[in-house]
Design a protein around this motif. Structure first.
Motif, mmCIF file in Angstrom:
data_model
loop_
_atom_site.group_PDB
_atom_site.id
_atom_site.type_symbol
_atom_site.label_atom_id
_atom_site.label_comp_id
_atom_site.label_asym_id
_atom_site.label_seq_id
_atom_site.Cartn_x
_atom_site.Cartn_y
_atom_site.Cartn_z
ATOM 1 N N THR A 30 -27.015 -18.152 30.662
ATOM 2 C CA THR A 30 -25.632 -17.747 30.859
ATOM 3 C C THR A 30 -24.738 -18.927 30.486
ATOM 4 O O THR A 30 -25.226 -20.028 30.214
ATOM 5 N N GLU A 31 -23.441 -18.716 30.460
ATOM 6 C CA GLU A 31 -22.537 -19.825 30.158
ATOM 7 C C GLU A 31 -22.249 -20.682 31.394
ATOM 8 O O GLU A 31 -22.099 -21.899 31.294
ATOM 9 N N VAL A 32 -22.159 -20.037 32.563
ATOM 10 C CA VAL A 32 -21.842 -20.752 33.804
ATOM 11 C C VAL A 32 -22.788 -20.286 34.902
ATOM 12 O O VAL A 32 -22.917 -19.087 35.152
ATOM 13 N N LEU A 46 -15.457 -13.656 38.852
ATOM 14 C CA LEU A 46 -14.599 -12.549 38.464
ATOM 15 C C LEU A 46 -13.585 -12.984 37.414
ATOM 16 O O LEU A 46 -13.368 -12.292 36.404
ATOM 17 N N HIS A 47 -12.974 -14.137 37.603
ATOM 18 C CA HIS A 47 -11.961 -14.602 36.653
ATOM 19 C C HIS A 47 -12.587 -15.094 35.348
ATOM 20 O O HIS A 47 -11.975 -14.965 34.282
ATOM 21 N N LEU A 48 -13.802 -15.639 35.415
ATOM 22 C CA LEU A 48 -14.506 -15.991 34.179
ATOM 23 C C LEU A 48 -14.804 -14.733 33.363
ATOM 24 O O LEU A 48 -14.632 -14.722 32.132
ATOM 25 N N ALA A 49 -15.256 -13.680 34.038
ATOM 26 C CA ALA A 49 -15.579 -12.438 33.339
ATOM 27 C C ALA A 49 -14.356 -11.863 32.627
ATOM 28 O O ALA A 49 -14.458 -11.343 31.506
ATOM 29 N N ARG A 50 -13.206 -11.986 33.267
ATOM 30 C CA ARG A 50 -11.978 -11.483 32.646
ATOM 31 C C ARG A 50 -11.612 -12.268 31.389
ATOM 32 O O ARG A 50 -10.889 -11.772 30.531
ATOM 33 N N GLY A 52 -13.960 -13.330 29.348
ATOM 34 C CA GLY A 52 -15.061 -13.138 28.418
ATOM 35 C C GLY A 52 -16.150 -14.186 28.518
ATOM 36 O O GLY A 52 -16.955 -14.350 27.590
ATOM 37 N N ILE A 53 -16.213 -14.916 29.643
ATOM 38 C CA ILE A 53 -17.208 -15.967 29.842
ATOM 39 C C ILE A 53 -18.269 -15.461 30.818
ATOM 40 O O ILE A 53 -17.948 -15.041 31.930
ATOM 41 N N THR A 54 -19.520 -15.504 30.416
ATOM 42 C CA THR A 54 -20.592 -14.979 31.255
ATOM 43 C C THR A 54 -20.939 -15.967 32.364
ATOM 44 O O THR A 54 -20.864 -17.185 32.184
ATOM 45 N N SER A 55 -21.348 -15.434 33.499
ATOM 46 C CA SER A 55 -21.776 -16.279 34.615
ATOM 47 C C SER A 55 -22.864 -15.583 35.412
ATOM 48 O O SER A 55 -22.985 -14.353 35.398
#
Length: 427
Positions: A30-32, A46-50, A52-55
């Protein structure tokens, strides 16, 4: 949780079921990697997903197991420290920046709940900081003056208006924050997890981290059953930290705090006690807090641990205190009881740590986890996405350091709360 009714009490009894999760048992990329499934970690996810960053979230026990699922549920803005004192602690630039961010933090919580339709018993009618005696009035006058100078819409209420709103003549006045309110904390954190999963976040529970090591240009985070490779790590474990980042727990002194909840009150009683359903806490050194839940249960809390002799002492004190505050209640019985640990930093302000390259985290909420945790999670997402640089952070980078005499101080708080509540029952 873990077959312990004293860990989450009423909140576990009334919260919606958590989303389905599993134990990490494979190797993932994953990215994070986010360590900790509380307000901060799930808000960040949640804010990373918005963006476009995977966690991937790794939670050692269950969603909301730590402080996020145990607290009173007050959505407070600001910090414990007086606003005018914050620049002296953090420096002028960071001090005012952090004050502004956390002053607006309750709005971030409300907006998040509205956007994702999180069912968490949100009450929007504000909070009341209650003055006890002349000293309490002086404190609230100073807080009011300092916050209003910074544009906050707080209101000072006199003793008569406070009596009308609280239903008790025990207080000399109050400070009303219309932006604040209450919620069901375990329901809220489970709602954040549900929303994050809908946005594509992977969440694994019962998956404590055992190691984190450099791997190429990133990190390899291992649990007993699997691993996650990522460029970034967010440490969001705060006062319940163990494993590779146990220093986060060691730099804080645990202050025990308990809550007791009555059965739902009658309609007549609910019209006389907190008719507007504000959340309350007082100015005493060993403070008390109280609020209503959605069904009209009165939730009453204070400093102390419900274990060993503390359980009987604190419960007896609470019954006497409620009878003094609200004589109309008569003899009080409690339906549920629970307690947890508040992580207190040495200067009562939060921390931002860079543990290593691309390993970051906020911690040290000092009893104000809901609004700051949600907001700091949003900040972490902005920082990782590159929308915010070091200059935009609300806190300076600090080096985590073990608090001296931590175990002695924690024993003092637990025993001291028992002594204070015993004495209060006698006089």
């Amino acid at each position: 949780m873990q077959n312990n009714p004293l860990s989450h009490g009423l909140w576990e009894k009334t919260a919606p079921a958590p989303p389905k999760t599993t134990v990490l048992s494979t190797a993932a990329t994953t990215e994070v990697t986010i360590v900790g499934g509380g307000f901060t970690g799930l808000s960040a996810a949640l804010h990373l997903a918005r963006k476009g960053i995977t966690s991937t979230v790794l939670e050692a026990v269950e969603i909301g197991f730590g402080a996020s699922g145990r607290n009173v549920g007050l959505i407070n803005g600001g910090m414990w420290v007086m606003p005018d004192d914050i620049p002296g602690v953090l420096g002028a630039e960071y001090g005012e920046k952090c004050l502004k961010l956390l002053s607006d933090a309750p709005v971030v919580v409300r907006d998040t709940i509205d956007e994702y339709a999180i069912p968490c018993e949100l009450e929007r009618n504000g909070t009341l900081h209650l003055a006890v005696g002349a000293g309490g009035v002086e404190e609230l006058d100073a807080r009011h003056r300092q916050w209003v100078a910074r544009g906050a819409p707080l209101e000072r209420l006199d003793a008569d208006e406070t009596r009308r709103r609280v239903g008790s003549d025990a207080y000399s006045g109050a400070l009303f924050d219309p932006r604040a309110g209450t919620l069901q904390p375990l329901a809220y954190v489970r709602g954040l997890a549900t929303a994050a999963i809908r946005e594509g976040v992977k969440i694994f529970t019962n998956s404590p981290v055992v190691s984190a090591d450099r791997s190429g240009a990133g990190w390899l985070v291992k649990t007993a059953g699997g691993s996650v490779s990522s460029k970034w790590i967010i440490v969001a474990t705060d006062a319940y930290s163990t494993g590779p980042w146990k220093i986060v727990r060691e730099e804080q002194v645990h202050l025990p705090y308990f809550n007791l909840a009555t059965a739902p009150l009658s309609d007549n009683l609910r019209r006389t006690i907190l008719p507007n359903r504000e959340g309350c806490w007082d100015t005493k050194e060993i403070l008390s807090s109280f609020r209503m839940d959605q069904r009209g249960r009165l939730v009453f809390g204070s400093v102390g641990a419900l274990r060993n002799s503390g359980h009987a002492i604190h419960q007896s004190w609470a019954k006497r205190s409620l009878k003094r505050l609200f004589p109309q209640l008569g003899n009080v019985e409690f339906e549920t009881a629970w307690y947890g640990k508040i992580g207190m930093t040495s200067d009562a302000v939060p921390r931002f740590h860079k543990f290593d390259e691309n390993v970051i985290g906020f911690s040290g909420y000092n009893g104000r986890g809901i609004a700051p945790g949600t907001t700091f999670g949003k900040v972490l997402a902005s920082y990782i996405s590159g929308e915010m640089n070091d200059a935009g952070l609300p806190l300076p980078v600090s080096e985590p350091k073990t608090e001296t005499f931590r175990s002695v101080k924690e024993a003092y708080y637990e025993v001291g709360a028992q002594i204070a509540h015993l004495a209060d029952a006698r006089f």
